[in-house]
Design an enzyme around this catalytic site. Structure first.
Site, PDB file in Angstrom:
ATOM      1  N   GLY A  42      -3.403   8.699  -3.706  1.00 38.80           N
ATOM      2  CA  GLY A  42      -4.749   9.110  -4.113  1.00 38.80           C
ATOM      3  C   GLY A  42      -4.846  10.322  -5.016  1.00 38.80           C
ATOM      4  O   GLY A  42      -5.917  10.618  -5.543  1.00 38.80           O
TER       5      GLY A  42
ATOM      6  N   ASP B 174       0.882  -1.177   0.000  1.00 38.42           N
ATOM      7  CA  ASP B 174       0.000   0.000   0.000  1.00 38.42           C
ATOM      8  C   ASP B 174       0.921   1.229   0.000  1.00 38.42           C
ATOM      9  O   ASP B 174       2.135   1.101   0.172  1.00 38.42           O
ATOM     10  CB  ASP B 174      -0.882  -0.003   1.267  1.00 38.42           C
ATOM     11  CG  ASP B 174      -1.820   1.200   1.327  1.00 38.42           C
ATOM     12  OD1 ASP B 174      -2.236   1.696   0.270  1.00 38.42           O
ATOM     13  OD2 ASP B 174      -2.121   1.667   2.454  1.00 38.42           O
TER      14      ASP B 174
ATOM     15  N   CYS C 159     -11.054   3.101   1.195  1.00 37.06           N
ATOM     16  CA  CYS C 159      -9.603   3.334   1.243  1.00 37.06           C
ATOM     17  C   CYS C 159      -9.133   2.595   2.495  1.00 37.06           C
ATOM     18  O   CYS C 159      -9.739   2.733   3.565  1.00 37.06           O
ATOM     19  CB  CYS C 159      -9.302   4.827   1.367  1.00 37.06           C
ATOM     20  SG  CYS C 159      -7.587   5.203   1.780  1.00 37.06           S
ATOM     21  N   THR C 160      -8.075   1.819   2.364  1.00 33.58           N
ATOM     22  CA  THR C 160      -7.670   0.963   3.488  1.00 33.58           C
ATOM     23  C   THR C 160      -7.227   1.774   4.715  1.00 33.58           C
ATOM     24  O   THR C 160      -7.343   1.294   5.839  1.00 33.58           O
ATOM     25  CB  THR C 160      -6.565  -0.017   3.049  1.00 33.58           C
ATOM     26  OG1 THR C 160      -5.507   0.717   2.410  1.00 33.58           O
ATOM     27  CG2 THR C 160      -7.113  -1.040   2.070  1.00 33.58           C
TER      28      THR C 160
ATOM     29  N   CYS D  66      -4.653  -1.693  -1.343  1.00 35.05           N
ATOM     30  CA  CYS D  66      -4.868  -0.284  -1.657  1.00 35.05           C
ATOM     31  C   CYS D  66      -5.901  -0.199  -2.787  1.00 35.05           C
ATOM     32  O   CYS D  66      -5.670  -0.743  -3.873  1.00 35.05           O
ATOM     33  CB  CYS D  66      -3.535   0.309  -2.096  1.00 35.05           C
ATOM     34  SG  CYS D  66      -3.632   2.020  -2.644  1.00 35.05           S
TER      35      CYS D  66
HETATM   36  N1  DGL Z   1      -4.702   3.288   1.252  1.00 38.47           N
HETATM   37  C1  DGL Z   1      -4.934   3.690  -0.083  1.00 38.47           C
HETATM   38  C2  DGL Z   1      -6.259   3.185  -0.647  1.00 38.47           C
HETATM   39  O1  DGL Z   1      -6.803   2.206  -0.190  1.00 38.47           O
HETATM   40  C3  DGL Z   1      -4.596   5.074  -0.557  1.00 38.47           C
HETATM   41  C4  DGL Z   1      -4.103   6.165   0.324  1.00 38.47           C
HETATM   42  C5  DGL Z   1      -3.276   7.200  -0.431  1.00 38.47           C
HETATM   43  O2  DGL Z   1      -3.836   8.176  -0.969  1.00 38.47           O
HETATM   44  O3  DGL Z   1      -2.069   6.993  -0.527  1.00 38.47           O
HETATM   45  O4  DGL Z   1      -6.770   3.739  -1.594  1.00 38.47           O
END
Ligand code: DGL
Length: 254
Positions: A45, A12, A185-186, A76
């Site tokens: 993102g 991620d 989003c995780t 992610c």
């Molecule tokens: N954890 C990520 C997701 O599930 C993204 C977070 C980021 O913007 O880096 O989309």
């Protein structure tokens, strides 16, 4: 090392994937996991699709060449929407992606209003737009991009006044309209309790972590890759430095 005893790679942009790693280790204790958080390049993102493909590709190559992983979980939603098709074409090992858990939310709240908290890329990309178009006829799907929550979790803040304030900002005045909320989003999975508190326990909240790990398990089983013991190891790496590895372990142990 036989194929089934090899580790599984997970990646991620940062802390969010740790919530997937936790679920994976709980469900599959005999498996070993090498987790890579891309702290140097967070946030994902707001990046372009080409950048996300390149970053994801480099991480997969590293996980395969240095750790000989038997499968990779893209923990992610953002990297999945941008790169999963490319990665599946390029690599032979199973690549498991994730998507916002809109389907179960709509099933339970048909005709209502379902909010989806995710990154700009996830909400904008074709994968989500197609999914949303399937349901947006019967049920109102509200897109809620929330970059502020990514930074919050990255700093290790998952509860308290600051978290509640940022959740309110992320909901953009739409809170009272919602019948359900999807954490797409995780990173936001770590805020589940805080979001529940914000809604005084009255809103149904969905995330895709368990579904993703069930999918991983099914795929490993089908390919005779499932480990059968003893208990596996967990290794956490982060391109942003040792302090982020420490932060990740803190969240892993929460
Ligand atoms: N954890 C990520 C997701 O599930 C993204 C977070 C980021 O913007 O880096 O989309």
């Amino acid at each position: 090392m036989t194929n089934s005893t090899k580790p599984i790679g997970i990646f991620d942009s940062g802390m969010g994937g740790i919530s997937v790693l936790k679920e994976a280790k709980k469900m599959l204790p005999f498996e070993s996991f090498v987790f890579f958080g891309d702290g140097k390049n967070i946030p994902y993102g707001t990046k372009s699709i080409n950048e996300l493909i390149k970053l994801s590709d480099d991480i997969c190559t590293m996980l395969i060449e240095e750790y000989d992983v038997k499968a990779i979980v893209i923990a992610c939603n953002t990297a999945t929407s941008a790169a999963v098709s490319y990665l599946r074409k390029k690599y032979e090992i199973p690549i498991i992606g994730m998507e916002p858990a809109l389907k179960p939310a709509v099933k339970d709240h048909y005709g209502g209003t379902v909010g989806v908290l995710a990154t700009e890329v996830t909400l904008r990309e074709e994968k989500f737009q197609k999914l949303s178009a399937l349901y947006n006829v019967s049920t109102t799907v509200l897109e809620l991009p929330a970059p502020n929550l990514v930074y919050l979790v990255e700093r290790g803040i998952v509860d308290g006044d600051e978290a509640l304030k940022e959740i309110q900002v992320a909901l953009r005045g739409e809170a009272s309209r919602l019948d359900a909320l999807v954490l797409g989003c995780t990173h936001f999975v770590f805020l589940r309790e805080a979001i529940n508190t914000f809604f005084e326990g009255k809103l149904a909240i969905y995330d895709g972590n368990l579904g993703t790990i069930n999918n991983l398990k099914r795929i490993l089983e089908a390919q005779a890759l499932l480990a059968s013991g003893p208990e596996g190891f967990v290794k956490i790496l982060n391109s942003g430095g040792d302090h982020l590895v420490e932060q990740s372990w803190k969240l892993y142990r929460l």
